[in-house]
Design an enzyme around this catalytic site. Structure first.
Site, mmCIF file in Angstrom:
data_model
loop_
_atom_site.group_PDB
_atom_site.id
_atom_site.type_symbol
_atom_site.label_atom_id
_atom_site.label_comp_id
_atom_site.label_asym_id
_atom_site.label_seq_id
_atom_site.Cartn_x
_atom_site.Cartn_y
_atom_site.Cartn_z
ATOM 1 N N GLY A 150 0.828 -1.200 0.000
ATOM 2 C CA GLY A 150 0.000 0.000 0.000
ATOM 3 C C GLY A 150 0.863 1.250 0.000
ATOM 4 N N TYR A 156 9.603 2.611 2.201
ATOM 5 C CA TYR A 156 10.347 1.409 2.577
ATOM 6 C C TYR A 156 11.841 1.551 2.292
ATOM 7 C CZ TYR A 156 5.852 -0.979 3.036
ATOM 8 O OH TYR A 156 4.588 -1.354 3.424
ATOM 9 N N HIS A 162 8.692 3.596 7.068
ATOM 10 C CA HIS A 162 8.513 2.162 7.367
ATOM 11 C C HIS A 162 9.841 1.442 7.583
ATOM 12 C CE1 HIS A 162 4.342 2.551 6.795
ATOM 13 N NE2 HIS A 162 4.279 2.347 5.496
#
Length: 274
Positions: A150, A156, A162
């Protein structure tokens, strides 16, 4: 040329999803290259992800003190696992390449796929302490994670909110797949799919199909070989002293999990060594 066999394990409930489209693209691409293709569409199969005594047929070894791993391993050796588990194990045995197609959920695989791992990859079939990692039962097989997220790719990244995707992939690619012997290929990462326009989605599907044309020739990701470790309980399964001494001279660790207190090699779980 020998005909190769692929197994695609899909963990998404909706046929209109991009994950389903990626699965269909893989089937098309592999069949066009004369692969035999098997599918395990876990939601369509209504696959049961919950381990229980029902996974074992016949008498239990110790019903008063039930231990799933021990009972399942014995049941595998004696041919007493439930038919749905045996069916999946037979697919795995026949497969040269296994593709896992799923949406990343809570930084891991969907519950139905986690249950597939837990019920299908039983001791004796997928691993033993005498045969694990690069010596594991599936060492001649290759596997690839094809996943959607998502969040965006930047989320990332090393600086992303994240955290590094390489860290996220280690428990799945090393702790499950390579542990069973698989040669793990570079993951197919599709970020922020809910925000990708149609024309870009088509390009992603075409790129996936193009990659699959020669996927068997790809170089696997690097993992520290089992020969680097003393593989026995007395030694604690620790890295050999001579290996530690040699690695002490190097700037980077070996991998995400075997970083040895040093910087992790860049993209260790995303890119194969050249």
């Amino acid at each position: 040329m020998a005909v190769r066999t692929a197994l695609i394990v899909l963990a998404h409930s909706e046929r209109t999803s991009f994950n389903h489209a990626m699965k269909e693209a893989a089937v098309e691409a592999l069949k066009s290259r004369r692969w035999q293709v098997m599918e395990s569409d876990l939601y369509a199969m209504n696959f049961n992800p919950i381990i229980s005594r029902k996974d074992i047929t016949g008498e239990l070894k110790d019903p008063e003190n039930f231990q799933y791993s021990a009972e399942a391993s014995l049941a595998y050796k004696e041919g007493r696992l439930s038919p749905d588990i045996v069916a999946e194990q037979k697919k795995l045995e026949a497969a040269d390449l296994v593709i896992f197609q799923f949406p990343l959920q809570w930084f891991g695989v969907p519950a139905i796929l986690k249950g597939w791992f837990e019920r299908v990859l039983v001791g004796g079939f997928a691993y033993t302490y005498a045969a694990m990692y690069d010596k594991g039962p599936f060492q001649s097989k290759k596997t690839v994670l094809s996943l959607t997220t998502g969040g965006s790719g930047s989320m990332y990244s090393l600086q992303g909110v994240h955290g590094d995707m390489n860290i996220n992939l280690w428990p799945i690619q090393s702790g499950i797949l390579h542990f069973c012997g698989f040669q793990v290929l570079e993951p197919q990462l599709t970020y922020s799919i809910g925000h990708v326009p149609l024309d870009a989605r088509i390009q992603i599907l075409e790129g996936w199909k193009k990659r699959l044309e020669n996927i068997w020739e790809e170089t696997p990701l690097y993992f520290a070989p089992s020969s680097f470790f003393d593989l026995n309980f007395q030694a604690g399964f620790l890295m050999k002293k001579e290996v530690q001494d040699e690695q002490e001279k190097k700037k980077f660790g070996l991998s995400v999990g075997h970083h040895l207190g040093k910087s992790i090699p860049a993209d260790n779980q995303i890119k194969a060594r050249k």
